[in-house]
Scaffold this active site. Structure first.
Site, mmCIF file in Angstrom:
data_model
loop_
_atom_site.group_PDB
_atom_site.id
_atom_site.type_symbol
_atom_site.label_atom_id
_atom_site.label_comp_id
_atom_site.label_asym_id
_atom_site.label_seq_id
_atom_site.Cartn_x
_atom_site.Cartn_y
_atom_site.Cartn_z
ATOM 1 N N LYS A 53 0.844 -1.191 0.000
ATOM 2 C CA LYS A 53 0.000 0.000 0.000
ATOM 3 C C LYS A 53 0.879 1.240 0.000
ATOM 4 C CE LYS A 53 -3.706 -2.412 2.198
ATOM 5 N NZ LYS A 53 -4.824 -2.416 3.082
ATOM 6 N N SER A 83 -7.500 3.646 -1.381
ATOM 7 C CA SER A 83 -7.527 3.447 0.064
ATOM 8 C C SER A 83 -8.966 3.588 0.534
ATOM 9 C CB SER A 83 -6.664 4.505 0.755
ATOM 10 O OG SER A 83 -6.977 4.606 2.125
ATOM 11 N N GLY A 107 -9.848 4.182 3.554
ATOM 12 C CA GLY A 107 -9.870 5.254 4.545
ATOM 13 C C GLY A 107 -9.617 6.642 3.983
ATOM 14 N N HIS A 154 -3.378 1.773 5.198
ATOM 15 C CA HIS A 154 -2.868 3.069 4.765
ATOM 16 C C HIS A 154 -2.636 3.992 5.961
ATOM 17 C CE1 HIS A 154 -4.679 1.580 0.964
ATOM 18 N NE2 HIS A 154 -3.614 2.180 0.444
#
Length: 160
Positions: A60, A129, A131, A90
């Protein structure tokens, strides 16, 4: 001038070519690109590497906007990319980078994944991601291309 002293620590051959607004353009024979730009408002920002990723594998990554908390250097910022296999989320990357960059401040701009194949000199940027949302893969590709000249950089919006 502080920037000239900073440049001289990198190379006695660094030469300031032009100072315009708060940008300093200089020539440095030790760098892959002979012409570079530094923001004279914040030498701390100029010392932050633009890209730091693991040497191989799939992991990531996040893009971050890094800036000073100093009112005098208001508006001075830099976009950086970080990606590590050791980080499961992340947000783990963000937490690690935020701690390392103190006293500078940073904010996430989005994330994704990177597949780094050093033997083939290939880096593939893709995904998003959950988030932080999807990073601008074009920006990520430019940063990586500057850090890894000679690599084939590809991007895709497919995959997680």
């Amino acid at each position: 001038m502080v920037i000239c002293k900073l440049l001289r620590t990198f190379s006695p051959f660094a030469t300031v070519i032009l100072r315009k607004e708060h940008k300093i353009i200089f020539s440095a024979p030790f760098l892959p690109k002979r012409l570079c730009v530094m923001d004279s408002r914040s030498p701390e920002l100029n010392s932050v590497p633009k890209v730091d990723i693991d040497p191989e594998g799939v992991f990531k990554y996040i893009l971050l906007n890094v800036h000073t908390a100093d009112a005098e250097a208001e508006g001075a910022s830099v976009t950086i990319l970080r990606g590590y296999k050791r980080c499961n989320y992340h947000s783990d990357i963000y937490d690690e980078v935020q701690e390392k960059l103190k006293p500078l401040d940073c904010e996430p701009l989005g994330g994704g994944r990177i597949s780094h194949e050093p033997k083939e000199k290939k880096i593939h940027i893709y995904g998003y991601s959950q988030g932080y949302g999807k990073a601008d893969h074009e920006v990520a590709a430019k940063l990586i291309k500057d850090a890894y000249p000679g690599y084939k950089i590809t991007i895709s919006d497919e995959g997680y």
